[in-house]
Design an enzyme around this catalytic site. Structure first.
Site, PDB file in Angstrom:
ATOM      1  N   ASP A  29       0.823  -1.213   0.000  1.00 21.89           N
ATOM      2  CA  ASP A  29       0.000   0.000   0.000  1.00 21.89           C
ATOM      3  C   ASP A  29       0.855   1.261   0.000  1.00 21.89           C
ATOM      4  OD1 ASP A  29       0.824   0.378   2.648  1.00 21.89           O
ATOM      5  OD2 ASP A  29      -1.155   0.045   3.522  1.00 21.89           O
ATOM      6  N   ASP A  30       2.161   1.105   0.136  1.00 18.61           N
ATOM      7  CA  ASP A  30       3.045   2.276   0.191  1.00 18.61           C
ATOM      8  C   ASP A  30       3.399   2.805  -1.197  1.00 18.61           C
ATOM      9  OD1 ASP A  30       3.312   2.294   3.038  1.00 18.61           O
ATOM     10  OD2 ASP A  30       4.627   0.564   2.862  1.00 18.61           O
ATOM     11  N   SER A  61      -1.859   4.113   1.875  1.00 17.82           N
ATOM     12  CA  SER A  61      -1.951   3.507   3.208  1.00 17.82           C
ATOM     13  C   SER A  61      -3.336   3.722   3.818  1.00 17.82           C
ATOM     14  CB  SER A  61      -0.894   4.111   4.135  1.00 17.82           C
ATOM     15  OG  SER A  61       0.368   3.639   3.771  1.00 17.82           O
ATOM     16  N   ASN A 138       5.405  -3.477   4.655  1.00 20.08           N
ATOM     17  CA  ASN A 138       4.859  -2.153   4.874  1.00 20.08           C
ATOM     18  C   ASN A 138       5.828  -1.319   5.720  1.00 20.08           C
ATOM     19  OD1 ASN A 138       2.353  -0.444   4.764  1.00 20.08           O
ATOM     20  ND2 ASN A 138       2.574  -0.552   6.978  1.00 20.08           N
ATOM     21  N   SER A 171       4.664  -6.515   7.521  1.00 19.91           N
ATOM     22  CA  SER A 171       4.841  -5.128   7.922  1.00 19.91           C
ATOM     23  C   SER A 171       6.090  -5.013   8.776  1.00 19.91           C
ATOM     24  CB  SER A 171       3.623  -4.650   8.720  1.00 19.91           C
ATOM     25  OG  SER A 171       2.444  -4.824   7.946  1.00 19.91           O
TER      26      SER A 171
END
Ligand SMILES: *[C@@H]1O[C@H](CO)[C@@H](O)[C@H](O)[C@H]1NC(C)=O
Ligand SMILES: *[C@@H]1O[C@H](CO)[C@@H](O)[C@H](O)[C@H]1NC(C)=O
Ligand SMILES: *[C@@H]1O[C@H](CO)[C@@H](O)[C@H](O)[C@H]1NC(C)=O
Ligand SMILES: *[C@@H]1O[C@H](CO)[C@@H](O)[C@H](O)[C@H]1NC(C)=O
Ligand SMILES: *[C@@H]1O[C@H](CO)[C@@H](O)[C@H](O)[C@H]1NC(C)=O
Ligand SMILES: *[C@@H]1O[C@H](CO)[C@@H](O)[C@H](O)[C@H]1NC(C)=O
Length: 353
Positions: A29-30, A61, A138, A171
């Site tokens: 998502d970054d 994010s 993440n 993450s």
């Protein structure tokens, strides 16, 4: 797939035979320019796997599993770090690598675009599926059930698992860094990728040839603490609940605006534990103590068979017609018959739609 005679190191050096190679789809998502993502991508490629990345064109994010498609066919602004100029198509390849793609949508949208557009058009031999989906690592941890709905890293993974692909969401605790700024073997993004690779590779190595890396509908949530001196902290089996956070809305009297903070003390609701091994430590505790947490989750949110669930159903006992007697429109038998008429269930592993 079994690389039992290979150590993680030899695999990392590219000594895995092609028979051991998996088709691995990656997301995050970054954004597709993430240093963490690119470092893990390199390690997986070096280990002999075929890896395709489809990740957001911009930082995405906190979008959870929401699916938001690009509203324009071409980028209206340049992508993350100006890697792709405005006006270029909203989905495309990164210039630096044939197999790294961007799409201007949410993390879960990227997973679906990967499965239904990128793979069928450009990687037909993948048969619209992958052996494994890996998200991240993440920037920042994603701990507790709260992030199952909030984290785009988990959301992208959830989307893949829902399409029958084993999914691992990872993450780490390091800060955002563009891939072209990752320099030196001890850069935090390199260290986060190495620990991620160690965990992912262990799952792959201990999967028999021809078997799925994870059972259908299963996913894994990995969280990595701040890493020091290039050593891998202890890797601990964990559960989602246990000292996990959720949000509190913080009102600023001056601005009239709300912002979020972690609720303190932690809320009981998010930590109510019913499923799985209740003796396992919560992932939030483990990462706070410097360990790497590995939690296992499933797609099935249904509550367990216990007296609490009975109590809930009992409350509407006067309204419901029980379990739908055999032969009625709502019986399991009749519902399954209707489903069969609709067509066989899609199995991503067998070639998808
Ligand atoms: C998008 O860009 C392509 C060139 O990359 C161009 O051919 C096309 O006309 C553009 N589409 C729109 C809707 O602007
Ligand atoms: C990437 O490719 C696009 C399309 O060919 C081009 O317009 C852009 O300048 C390239 N960007 C870089 C950084 O090379
Ligand atoms: C990348 O590194 C350069 C040189 O240190 C720095 O000026 C730049 O701000 C960094 N870029 C980003 C997006 O962090
Ligand atoms: C990391 O290395 C530094 C310098 O060598 C040392 O002082 C420190 O104790 C080490 N930390 C850990 C957790 O090993
Ligand atoms: C409220 O917002 C103002 C303006 O941004 C800021 O200066 C102040 O510190 C904020 N108050 C609190 C309690 O965060
Ligand atoms: C309903 O039918 C199934 C077989 O189709 C049978 O196993 C089950 O016992 C039946 N249930 C009832 C309540 O009759």
């Amino acid at each position: 797939m079994r690389l039992s005679s290979y150590t993680a190191l030899t695999a990392a050096l590219g000594l895995a035979s092609t028979a051991d190679a998996l088709k691995i789809l990656m997301g995050n998502d970054d954004g597709f320019g993430s240093g963490n993502l690119r470092e893990l991508y390199k390690l997986l490629v070096d280990a002999g796997h075929e890896v395709v990345v489809v990740a957001p064109a911009q930082q995405q994010s906190g979008k959870g599993g929401t699916v938001i498609w690009s509203e324009t066919a071409n980028l209206t602004i340049p992508s993350q770090y100006n890697l792709i100029p405005a006006g270029a198509p909203s989905v495309g390849r990164d210039n630096s690598s044939q197999d790294i793609w961007y799409y201007d949508g949410t993390p879960a949208a990227c997973t679906f675009v990967a499965l239904d557009w990128v793979l069928p058009r450009y990687y037909p031999e993948w048969k619209q599926t992958a052996d494994l989906f890996v998200a991240g690592p993440n920037y920042g941890t994603n701990l507790g059930a709260f992030v199952m709905g909030l984290s785009g890293t988990v959301g992208a993974t959830f989307a893949a698992i829902s399409r029958s692909i084993p999914g691992i969401a990872i993450s780490a605790s390091n800060r955002a860094v563009p891939y072209f700024n990752v320099t030196g073997a001890s850069h935090p993004a390199v260290l986060a990728a190495q620990v991620s690779f160690e965990v992912v590779n262990e799952f792959i190595e201990n999967t028999m040839d021809g078997q799925a890396v994870l059972p259908l509908g299963y996913g894994v949530n990995v969280n990595i603490p701040t890493l020091v001196n290039g050593t891998t902290p202890p890797i601990i089996k964990t559960r989602l609940t246990g000292n996990a956070n959720t949000d509190v809305a913080v009102y600023n009297e001056t601005t009239g605006l709300f912002d979020w903070d972690n609720v303190d003390p932690v809320a009981a609701g998010i930590n109510a534990a019913y499923n799985g091994d209740l003796s396992l430590p919560g992932e939030t505790w483990v990462v706070a103590g410097g360990g790497v947490s590995v939690s296992v989750f499933t797609m099935d949110y249904t509550s367990p068979s216990n007296t609490y669930t009975e109590l809930v159903f009992d409350k509407i006992g006067g309204l419901v017609v029980g379990e739908g007697g055999n032969g009625t429109k709502y019986s399991r038998r009749m519902v399954e018959e209707r489903m069969r008429k609709r067509g066989a269930m899609l199995s991503g592993r067998d070639g998808g739609a």
